[in-house]
Design an enzyme around this catalytic site. Structure first.
Site, PDB file in Angstrom:
ATOM      1  N   GLY A  68       0.807  -1.216   0.000  1.00  0.00           N
ATOM      2  CA  GLY A  68       0.000   0.000   0.000  1.00  0.00           C
ATOM      3  C   GLY A  68       0.843   1.269   0.000  1.00  0.00           C
ATOM      4  CB  THR A  69       4.184   1.955  -1.492  1.00  0.00           C
ATOM      5  OG1 THR A  69       4.558   0.619  -1.205  1.00  0.00           O
ATOM      6  CG2 THR A  69       5.326   2.912  -1.250  1.00  0.00           C
ATOM      7  CG  HIS A 131       9.951  -0.934  -1.605  1.00  0.00           C
ATOM      8  ND1 HIS A 131       8.749  -0.701  -1.002  1.00  0.00           N
ATOM      9  CD2 HIS A 131       9.715  -0.827  -2.953  1.00  0.00           C
ATOM     10  CE1 HIS A 131       7.832  -0.447  -1.935  1.00  0.00           C
ATOM     11  NE2 HIS A 131       8.393  -0.511  -3.119  1.00  0.00           N
ATOM     12  NE  ARG A 153      -2.876  -5.451   0.928  1.00  0.00           N
ATOM     13  CZ  ARG A 153      -3.139  -5.340  -0.368  1.00  0.00           C
ATOM     14  NH1 ARG A 153      -2.142  -5.087  -1.220  1.00  0.00           N
ATOM     15  NH2 ARG A 153      -4.364  -5.466  -0.820  1.00  0.00           N
ATOM     16  CB  SER A 161      -0.790  -7.153  -4.296  1.00  0.00           C
ATOM     17  OG  SER A 161      -0.704  -5.880  -4.866  1.00  0.00           O
TER      18      SER A 161
HETATM   19  P1  A3P Z   1      -4.018  -4.919  -4.700  1.00  0.00           P
HETATM   20  O1  A3P Z   1      -3.118  -5.436  -5.766  1.00  0.00           O
HETATM   21  O2  A3P Z   1      -4.330  -5.959  -3.664  1.00  0.00           O
HETATM   22  O3  A3P Z   1      -5.239  -4.272  -5.226  1.00  0.00           O
HETATM   23  P2  A3P Z   1       1.962  -0.609  -3.520  1.00  0.00           P
HETATM   24  O4  A3P Z   1       1.427   0.768  -3.617  1.00  0.00           O
HETATM   25  O5  A3P Z   1       2.831  -0.850  -2.329  1.00  0.00           O
HETATM   26  O6  A3P Z   1       2.564  -1.050  -4.803  1.00  0.00           O
HETATM   27  O7  A3P Z   1       0.715  -1.554  -3.229  1.00  0.00           O
HETATM   28  C1  A3P Z   1      -0.249  -1.746  -4.216  1.00  0.00           C
HETATM   29  C2  A3P Z   1      -1.505  -2.248  -3.545  1.00  0.00           C
HETATM   30  O8  A3P Z   1      -2.159  -1.156  -2.876  1.00  0.00           O
HETATM   31  C3  A3P Z   1      -2.488  -2.767  -4.563  1.00  0.00           C
HETATM   32  O9  A3P Z   1      -3.223  -3.787  -3.909  1.00  0.00           O
HETATM   33  C4  A3P Z   1      -3.320  -1.536  -4.834  1.00  0.00           C
HETATM   34  O10 A3P Z   1      -4.563  -1.783  -5.427  1.00  0.00           O
HETATM   35  C5  A3P Z   1      -3.453  -0.972  -3.434  1.00  0.00           C
HETATM   36  N1  A3P Z   1      -3.796   0.443  -3.416  1.00  0.00           N
HETATM   37  C6  A3P Z   1      -3.373   1.412  -4.256  1.00  0.00           C
HETATM   38  N2  A3P Z   1      -3.926   2.583  -3.926  1.00  0.00           N
HETATM   39  C7  A3P Z   1      -4.725   2.358  -2.865  1.00  0.00           C
HETATM   40  C8  A3P Z   1      -5.587   3.192  -2.084  1.00  0.00           C
HETATM   41  N3  A3P Z   1      -5.732   4.480  -2.355  1.00  0.00           N
HETATM   42  N4  A3P Z   1      -6.277   2.622  -1.074  1.00  0.00           N
HETATM   43  C9  A3P Z   1      -6.141   1.310  -0.804  1.00  0.00           C
HETATM   44  N5  A3P Z   1      -5.360   0.457  -1.520  1.00  0.00           N
HETATM   45  C10 A3P Z   1      -4.647   0.984  -2.533  1.00  0.00           C
END
Ligand code: A3P
Length: 319
Positions: A68-69, A131, A153, A161
């Site tokens: 959720g970065t 990271h 997470r 994901s």
């Molecule tokens: P999913 O693939 O389970 O949907 P990161 O940003 O670390 O790359 O993580 C990506 C994950 O965060 C993805 O999960 C993405 O959909 C989710 N994500 C991106 N924006 C988000 C938001 N505003 N709120 C909640 N989840 C979000």
């Protein structure tokens, strides 16, 4: 992490201290100071370790990839810049820039391509992301007391994901291969349990410098967590802001549905890693808690749960 997409010949043997190369049929990672990295990521981490100059008022948003970065970047940026940019403003930066681009990573784009001196040009207080596990961060970060926000997470959701993200550029990357690799700890910046434990222990020992957040809890109670984030970042919401609904405005602007709908996030391709262009939309998939159930077999889920439980046992960190 999409560097997974690139194939590389297998290697084996030891190199310099803290670094060993292993032959791995599913792709080559390098074990560097206890962390699995692709070779180019390792070089970048080394450059960060050698050249990053922390400042006492830096804040680091630390995550294992796919925890959720993007969301955390959007929230932290919006909270800390709300006096200049109200979340309801028609000209808010999040309406025209991808959240990934508003908060730079320490180690990406790879520092062998983009000098770390780029980060020197940023005005204080800096909001940065990484990271890199806590054990590999340069000593200046803890020595100067830089604040760190860590987002954790459920590893099953992280695995799914990550697999989906990598599959976008590597179609032959099956869930079986992703599962085998991930449950051995072998994924970018892995093992995930070591990554999370490092920040967890630090947050237990120093709650004023490390805030440990959880994706599922933030999804369940975003307002409560955004207030917590603002307090930790030393920009608490005032009573007037709370009564005017400013916290809800921040939550709404940074919500999955809102961000995903913005053209800068839903269209186009950008290379943020260094030689690995990705669709901007690939950072927004389902944004759900528990989507693993749609992709992992019960056996896979139980096996990964058992591995993670065993690794975290006694730490107080549960998932
Ligand atoms: P999913 O693939 O389970 O949907 P990161 O940003 O670390 O790359 O993580 C990506 C994950 O965060 C993805 O999960 C993405 O959909 C989710 N994500 C991106 N924006 C988000 C938001 N505003 N709120 C909640 N989840 C979000």
């Amino acid at each position: 992490m999409a560097e997974e997409a690139q194939s590389e010949s297998n290697r084996s043997g030891a190199t310099e201290e803290g670094e060993s190369h292993v032959a791995e049929a599913r792709g080559v990672y390098v074990m560097y100071q206890g962390c699995w990295l692709r070779p180019r990521a390792m070089q970048s981490v080394k450059l960060v370790q050698q050249h990053f100059k922390a400042r006492p008022d830096d804040t680091l948003l630390a995550t294992f990839p796919k925890c959720g970065t993007t969301w955390l970047k959007a929230l932290a940026f919006t909270v800390t810049n709300r006096l200049d940019h109200a979340a309801t403003s028609d000209t808010h930066p999040l309406l025209t820039r991808h959240p990934q681009d508003l908060v730079p990573f320490l180690e990406m784009p790879y520092r062998q391509l983009h000098p770390i001196a780029d980060l020197e040009k940023l005005a204080s207080p800096r909001l940065l992301a990484t990271h890199i596990p806590i054990t590999l961060l340069p000593p200046c970060v803890p020595n100067l007391g830089c604040r760190v926000v860590y987002l954790f997470r459920d590893p099953k959701d992280v695995l799914v994901s990550l697999w989906q993200f990598i599959s976008k550029v590597r179609t032959e990357y099956t869930i079986d291969r992703a599962f085998d690799s991930f449950s051995e700890g072998m994924s970018p910046y892995g093992p995930i349990w070591e990554h999370s434990l490092g920040f967890w222990k630090k947050s237990m020992a120093e709650s004023d410098t490390v805030l440990f957040l959880r994706y599922d809890e933030m999804m369940a109670e975003p307002v409560k967590h955004v207030k917590m984030l603002a307090r930790f970042l030393r920009v608490p919401f005032t009573e007037q802001e709370v009564s005017r609904g400013v916290v809800e405005d921040v939550v709404h602007l940074c919500s999955f549905d809102k961000l995903r709908s913005i053209p800068v996030n839903s269209t186009g391709v950008t290379d943020r890693i260094g030689g690995v262009p990705m669709e901007n939309s690939s950072y927004f998939r389902t944004g759900k808690v528990g989507d693993w159930a749609n992709h992992l077999t019960e056996e896979m889920a139980n096996k990964l749960d058992a591995i993670v439980e065993e690794k975290l046992r006694g730490s107080g960190l549960i998932f």
